[in-house]
Every structure is written in C-alpha cells, then in structure tokens.
Motif scaffolding. Structure first.
Motif: not given
Length: 433
Positions: A138-139, A142, A385, A388, A391, A393-397, A399
């Motif tokens: 995911r990192r 993104s 942002y 994120s 996504s 909710g699958k990828v946080s800021v 990340d």
C-alpha cells in the motif's frame, strides 16, 4: 515607513490572518490594505482594489486558466484517464506493470491537464484499487500515485508554469517547452525508484500480469483521445498557430467532443465539470487579484529591490543564493499550497534571482520542481490527502507519506540535474525561439 517595517508587518499580519483560518485570498488582501492606506485615502484604496480585481479578470492570458481547468475536469469525469491506465497496465507481461502504468498514465494525463491534484485524483481513483487488488504494497502504490500526479505540474500544459509566466512576464510557450525534457526525466526517475523498490522489497511487487491484452479498438480508444488533445495543444502553441489561450480553447472544445464520444461523459458529468471549474476559478480569481494587490504594495515600498540589495551586500555566490531560495521554498511548501506561494513570494524572489544572474525560464522549471515537492510534504501536502481519501480507509496519510519519500528524493535529484545541466531545460526553448 521603512521597507523592512512594511515587509515584517505584511508577513506578520499575513501569518496571523492565515492562522486565524481566513482563506488565503482574503488574508492577502486584508494584510495589504493597512499599508495601502498609508499611501492612499480609504476611498482611493477601495477603487485601487477594485481595479486590481478587474484587471485580473479581463487579462487575456489568464483566460487560459479556466479553460485548462475545465479540460482537466472533463477528463477526470470521463473514462479517458481510466482507459489510458488500463492500456498501460492490462496484459503487459512485466513485473510491476501496474506501477509503471500508473507513472505512464500520470505522464499522459500531464500532457493534457496542468493540475497535480486532478492528476492524482483521476489516475489514482482507477489505479489505486487495482494495485491493491493485485497485491502491491500500500505504501508503494500510494507513493507512486501521489508522486505521479506531480508530472501534471511539470509536463505542459502546467498551471504553475502558467502562473509563473504571468507573475514574471515570461513567455508561456517557452516555459511549457522548457518543462518537456525535465518532465520526461522525472518520469524516468520514478520508474527507477520502482525498480529499486522492487529489488529491495520483492514481496511488495506482485509477479507479472498475465491477464488478456486489450483489443486494437480498445487501444485506439485508450490512446486516441490523449494523442489528439495533447497534439492540439502542442502543435498549436509550438507551431505558432495559436496563443496558449487560443490553444486552451480549441483543446477544451476537442476534449468535450472526445469525452462525450469515446469517454462516456454524460450531461451530469458535464455539469459537474462546469461547476467544479467555476468553484476553482472563484478561488483562483480572488487569489490572483489579492496577489496583484499584495505585489503592488511590496513594489511601492521597494521591498523586492531592498531585499535584493541586502543579499548582494553579503556578497553571496549565485549558487548560494539559489540554494537558500530552494530551501526557503521547500520549507514554505510544508505550510502553503503552490498557487498561493507563487503570488505571495515571487514578486520578492524574482529580482534576487535576476541579480544572481540566472535565466528566468530555467528558474521557472527549478521553481516548479520545488512546488512538486511541496504537494508531497506534510502537513499541507495536497496529493497526500487526495490519495489517502480515494483509498476509502485502506491507506492512511502516514502510509502515503512514507511511500512518497523515495519519490521526493527523485525530485531533489532532478533539481540537482537542472542546476548541473541547465541546458536540459533551456535546449528545447532555444531551438524554437
């Protein structure tokens, strides 16, 4: 009043107003008015503010801004961007094809739209779910998409280069031409980052895609609109057929036809594109007007000239001045978005760059690259942002921030390349000058 009192007063008042939550256009205007009242009566200053506002809205060159914004909104609400990504990814028998396809799609989108955020939103909305489904880390997924959106800022047409040209009175066509080679270099650097990431962390990149290839008709539908729109902009501007404003108008008309004909755009999407363009231009119009008023006050009190003389008194080398300017923008980019920085800072910085002996077309590319870094650096990194948010909710800021770090390094390397080899930005403009 002394120039340094005006400079400190303007900056301090601006920081306070922004800190209180006042939108930047209104903060710029509100910070300017007290100092404008020192040289004009209250009634005269109101007339001056109105004239600055009117002067911005009737500027012929600025007509290109809403047209390019509208063009990008049309593409983002049609299937043109999604089709381009699927062509570059589906059935390509290369490990990491989805990541490379994302970079290529962002570069292709950059050739027809000048907004980094819209680029990340358009390509990311399609590519991020697909990359996560295929098993990409995911990192990495993104980071590729957040950084890929910055290609829209460097490859022409670029809104930042357009604004830079307006503020500095430089040729928009020359600036657009200067961004081509650096933009292609940046795309190549991003590919290298993915290659290194895949080598260091093999588990983060799935095996090659063995899905079915696209049919010829699907390839034509995927590539055709981007080639046509990009060709219209490129040929009309660089061939001397049309001005950037006229090219934007023609390209917008062609995009409407293609978005409806092959992109699946319907009346609802067309209306949403119009409304989004008007909202964007409402903000940008006020920002431009307030920026002009802010610049008028600065120039009246000779703040840019005095700052330049102050730096010259220290007898710093040109490259030391450039290094300080770049560090200033990287730091400021953590708190302000690029368009605001353009109108707040360039009236002061440009005389300093000229005094140091640098070419303004070349500096426009270096400046734009630093603006790309700005949209990837927290706490006000817009692309972070955006990715994120899409996504769900699958990828946080955090990340996205971690995933973007290697691509920020690539941007810094590109700045170094531009400094070491200025002709990388200046060669194409010189050939068509």
């Amino acid at each position: 009043m002394e120039w340094y009192e005006v400079a400190l007063g303007l900056l301090g008042l601006l920081i306070v107003l922004i800190g209180l939550g006042l939108p930047i256009p209104f903060a710029l205007a509100a910070a300017s008015l007290p100092f404008l009242w020192q040289i004009q009566t209250f009634n005269t200053s109101l007339v001056s503010a109105q004239l600055k506002l009117w002067g911005v809205w009737i500027n012929y060159i600025l007509l290109a801004v809403p047209l390019f914004v509208f063009l990008g909104e049309l593409i983002s609400r049609s299937n043109i961007g999604a089709n381009l990504y699927m062509f570059l990814h589906r059935g390509v028998p290369i490990r990491g094809s989805a990541a490379y396809g994302s970079i290529g799609a962002c570069a292709g989108f950059g050739a027809v739209s000048g907004s980094s955020m819209v680029g990340s939103l358009t390509i990311g909305g399609v590519a991020l779910p697909e990359m996560l489904r295929l098993g990409y880390d995911r990192r990495l997924a993104s980071g590729v998409l957040a950084a890929g959106g910055t290609l829209s800022v460097l490859l022409p047409p670029s809104l930042i280069l357009l604004f830079y040209g307006i503020v500095t009175d430089q040729s928009i066509g020359q600036l657009f031409m200067a961004g081509i080679i650096p933009g292609l270099l940046l795309a190549s650097f991003f590919v290298i980052v993915v290659l290194i990431w895949a080598r260091l962390h093999p588990a983060h990149v799935p095996d090659r895609d063995t899905g079915p290839r696209l049919a010829l008709i699907q390839i034509a539908v995927s590539l055709g609109p981007i080639i046509v729109i990009g060709g219209v902009i490129t040929v009309s501007i660089y061939g001397g057929i049309a001005t950037p404003t006229e090219a934007a108008a023609i390209a917008a008309l062609v995009t409407v036809a293609l978005a409806v004909g092959v992109g699946g755009l319907r009346w609802k999407g067309f209306g949403e594109a119009l409304m989004a363009t008007m909202r964007t231009m409402g903000y940008l119009g006020l920002l431009l007007s307030a920026g002009v008023l802010f610049g008028f006050v600065l120039n009246y009190y000779r703040v840019p000239q005095q700052v330049t003389e102050l730096f010259l008194a220290f007898e710093l080398s040109p490259y030391m001045v450039l290094a300080l300017v770049i560090l200033f923008y990287i730091a400021l980019g953590m708190f302000l978005e690029p368009v605001s920085m353009t109108f707040i800072t360039l009236p002061v910085i440009i005389p300093l760059i000229l005094a140091a002996g640098f070419d303004l077309i070349w500096f426009g590319i270096v400046y734009t690259i630093t603006m790309e870094i700005a949209v990837l650096t927290p706490p006000v990194g817009l692309n972070l942002y955006v990715i994120s948010g899409i996504s769900r909710g699958k990828v946080s800021v955090p990340d996205v921030i971690v995933g973007s770090l290697p691509f920020i390094v690539a941007l810094v390397v590109l700045v170094g390349v531009m400094i070491a080899f200025p002709q990388a930005a200046l060669w194409l403009p010189e050939q068509v000058r």
